[in-house]
Design a protein around this motif. Structure first.
Motif, PDB file in Angstrom:
ATOM      1  N   ARG A  33       0.825  -1.221   0.000  1.00 34.91           N
ATOM      2  CA  ARG A  33       0.000   0.000   0.000  1.00 34.91           C
ATOM      3  C   ARG A  33       0.850   1.258   0.000  1.00 34.91           C
ATOM      4  N   LEU A  34       0.359   2.271  -0.708  1.00 37.34           N
ATOM      5  CA  LEU A  34       0.966   3.590  -0.621  1.00 37.34           C
ATOM      6  C   LEU A  34       0.264   4.342   0.506  1.00 37.34           C
ATOM      7  N   VAL A  35       1.047   4.770   1.481  1.00 38.65           N
ATOM      8  CA  VAL A  35       0.523   5.431   2.668  1.00 38.65           C
ATOM      9  C   VAL A  35       1.195   6.792   2.802  1.00 38.65           C
ATOM     10  N   ALA A  36       0.395   7.807   3.103  1.00 38.43           N
ATOM     11  CA  ALA A  36       0.932   9.139   3.370  1.00 38.43           C
ATOM     12  C   ALA A  36       1.207   9.245   4.860  1.00 38.43           C
ATOM     13  N   LEU A  37       2.451   9.536   5.213  1.00 42.00           N
ATOM     14  CA  LEU A  37       2.842   9.742   6.605  1.00 42.00           C
ATOM     15  C   LEU A  37       2.930  11.232   6.862  1.00 42.00           C
ATOM     16  N   VAL A  38       2.371  11.669   7.978  1.00 45.58           N
ATOM     17  CA  VAL A  38       2.403  13.081   8.344  1.00 45.58           C
ATOM     18  C   VAL A  38       2.910  13.184   9.772  1.00 45.58           C
ATOM     19  N   ARG A  39       4.052  13.837   9.930  1.00 49.22           N
ATOM     20  CA  ARG A  39       4.627  14.043  11.265  1.00 49.22           C
ATOM     21  C   ARG A  39       4.254  15.434  11.734  1.00 49.22           C
ATOM     22  N   LEU A  40       3.639  15.514  12.915  1.00 49.59           N
ATOM     23  CA  LEU A  40       3.322  16.817  13.485  1.00 49.59           C
ATOM     24  C   LEU A  40       4.380  17.263  14.483  1.00 49.59           C
ATOM     25  N   ASP A  41       4.915  16.323  15.268  1.00 50.87           N
ATOM     26  CA  ASP A  41       6.014  16.625  16.183  1.00 50.87           C
ATOM     27  C   ASP A  41       6.772  15.329  16.457  1.00 50.87           C
ATOM     28  N   GLU A  42       7.629  15.331  17.458  1.00 49.72           N
ATOM     29  CA  GLU A  42       8.473  14.164  17.747  1.00 49.72           C
ATOM     30  C   GLU A  42       7.691  12.898  18.089  1.00 49.72           C
ATOM     31  N   GLU A  43       6.522  13.055  18.679  1.00 47.06           N
ATOM     32  CA  GLU A  43       5.754  11.902  19.139  1.00 47.06           C
ATOM     33  C   GLU A  43       4.428  11.713  18.419  1.00 47.06           C
ATOM     34  N   GLU A  44       4.125  12.534  17.431  1.00 47.31           N
ATOM     35  CA  GLU A  44       2.807  12.484  16.787  1.00 47.31           C
ATOM     36  C   GLU A  44       2.967  12.327  15.272  1.00 47.31           C
ATOM     37  N   VAL A  45       2.668  11.110  14.811  1.00 45.96           N
ATOM     38  CA  VAL A  45       2.757  10.787  13.389  1.00 45.96           C
ATOM     39  C   VAL A  45       1.454  10.119  12.976  1.00 45.96           C
ATOM     40  N   TYR A  46       0.896  10.564  11.866  1.00 45.62           N
ATOM     41  CA  TYR A  46      -0.339   9.994  11.328  1.00 45.62           C
ATOM     42  C   TYR A  46      -0.038   9.292  10.015  1.00 45.62           C
ATOM     43  N   ALA A  47      -0.860   8.290   9.704  1.00 46.13           N
ATOM     44  CA  ALA A  47      -0.754   7.571   8.441  1.00 46.13           C
ATOM     45  C   ALA A  47      -2.151   7.459   7.840  1.00 46.13           C
ATOM     46  N   VAL A  48      -2.260   7.854   6.561  1.00 48.71           N
ATOM     47  CA  VAL A  48      -3.528   7.785   5.838  1.00 48.71           C
ATOM     48  C   VAL A  48      -3.253   7.231   4.446  1.00 48.71           C
ATOM     49  N   ASP A  49      -4.308   6.776   3.795  1.00 43.87           N
ATOM     50  CA  ASP A  49      -4.163   6.297   2.425  1.00 43.87           C
ATOM     51  C   ASP A  49      -3.636   7.423   1.541  1.00 43.87           C
ATOM     52  N   HIS A  50      -2.733   7.108   0.648  1.00 45.53           N
ATOM     53  CA  HIS A  50      -2.141   8.115  -0.232  1.00 45.53           C
ATOM     54  C   HIS A  50      -3.085   8.504  -1.380  1.00 45.53           C
ATOM     55  N   HIS A  51      -4.106   7.697  -1.620  1.00 43.09           N
ATOM     56  CA  HIS A  51      -5.036   7.966  -2.716  1.00 43.09           C
ATOM     57  C   HIS A  51      -6.175   8.876  -2.272  1.00 43.09           C
ATOM     58  N   ILE A 105       5.785   4.642  17.432  1.00 46.45           N
ATOM     59  CA  ILE A 105       7.210   4.922  17.278  1.00 46.45           C
ATOM     60  C   ILE A 105       7.965   3.993  18.216  1.00 46.45           C
ATOM     61  N   VAL A 106       8.859   3.205  17.626  1.00 52.26           N
ATOM     62  CA  VAL A 106       9.649   2.237  18.385  1.00 52.26           C
ATOM     63  C   VAL A 106      11.118   2.494  18.080  1.00 52.26           C
ATOM     64  N   GLY A 107      11.858   2.921  19.085  1.00 51.05           N
ATOM     65  CA  GLY A 107      13.295   3.164  18.886  1.00 51.05           C
ATOM     66  C   GLY A 107      13.569   4.195  17.801  1.00 51.05           C
ATOM     67  N   GLY A 108      12.732   5.207  17.702  1.00 48.21           N
ATOM     68  CA  GLY A 108      12.908   6.248  16.692  1.00 48.21           C
ATOM     69  C   GLY A 108      12.395   5.893  15.310  1.00 48.21           C
ATOM     70  N   MET A 109      11.852   4.675  15.144  1.00 44.75           N
ATOM     71  CA  MET A 109      11.337   4.204  13.864  1.00 44.75           C
ATOM     72  C   MET A 109       9.806   4.259  13.873  1.00 44.75           C
ATOM     73  N   ILE A 110       9.215   4.771  12.793  1.00 47.49           N
ATOM     74  CA  ILE A 110       7.760   4.804  12.660  1.00 47.49           C
ATOM     75  C   ILE A 110       7.295   3.459  12.127  1.00 47.49           C
ATOM     76  N   GLU A 111       6.331   2.866  12.832  1.00 49.55           N
ATOM     77  CA  GLU A 111       5.717   1.630  12.378  1.00 49.55           C
ATOM     78  C   GLU A 111       4.255   1.895  12.095  1.00 49.55           C
ATOM     79  N   VAL A 112       3.742   1.277  11.018  1.00 50.06           N
ATOM     80  CA  VAL A 112       2.349   1.439  10.605  1.00 50.06           C
ATOM     81  C   VAL A 112       1.678   0.081  10.686  1.00 50.06           C
ATOM     82  N   GLU A 113       0.480   0.055  11.280  1.00 51.34           N
ATOM     83  CA  GLU A 113      -0.277  -1.189  11.402  1.00 51.34           C
ATOM     84  C   GLU A 113      -1.152  -1.387  10.168  1.00 51.34           C
ATOM     85  N   VAL A 114      -0.999  -2.547   9.526  1.00 52.19           N
ATOM     86  CA  VAL A 114      -1.801  -2.890   8.354  1.00 52.19           C
ATOM     87  C   VAL A 114      -2.381  -4.289   8.519  1.00 52.19           C
ATOM     88  N   ASP A 115      -3.462  -4.548   7.793  1.00 53.67           N
ATOM     89  CA  ASP A 115      -4.040  -5.889   7.778  1.00 53.67           C
ATOM     90  C   ASP A 115      -3.044  -6.838   7.147  1.00 53.67           C
TER      91      ASP A 115
END
Length: 116
Positions: A33-51, A105-115
């Motif tokens: 999947r193509l996912v759009a990642l949006v970082r707002l600050d150090e601890e707040e990252v969102y992921a949404v469909d890129h389409h 965020i785990v160890g500075g890495m962004i992880e995204v949950e997918v089916d």
């Protein structure tokens, strides 16, 4: 008799938090999947469909990041529909909705949950 289908999910590492500029979107390939990642600050990252839900064009990572009150938003760069980054609700057209994904965020890495 009813049957239950178990849905399994996986957390997929995408990139480091430091790789994203705050207030901007970037596209990532998460599984297939193509996912759009949006970082707002150090601890707040969102992921949404890129389409874009209205046109189907893969453009949401280039959307305009903002807010409606306390709710962070992204607006389609094509027709300017505004979506809640957390829920995917469209503020400008209730018939539309943007798929969202949980992030962590785990160890500075962004992880995204997918089916799975």
């Amino acid at each position: 008799m009813t049957s239950t289908v178990a849905v399994t999910t996986s957390w997929i590492p995408t990139c480091g938090v430091a790789d994203l500029e705050p207030g901007w979107g970037e596209v990532a390939l998460v599984g297939s999947r193509l996912v759009a990642l949006v970082r707002l600050d150090e601890e707040e990252v969102y992921a949404v469909d890129h389409h874009d839900p209205h046109t189907g064009a893969p453009v949401m990572a280039r959307g305009i990041v903002g807010s409606r009150g306390e709710r962070p938003t992204i607006a389609s760069p094509l027709h300017k529909q505004v979506y809640d980054l957390g829920t995917g609700e469209c503020f400008t057209d209730p018939a539309l909705g943007l798929r969202t994904y949980r992030t962590r965020i785990v160890g500075g890495m962004i992880e995204v949950e997918v089916d799975a």
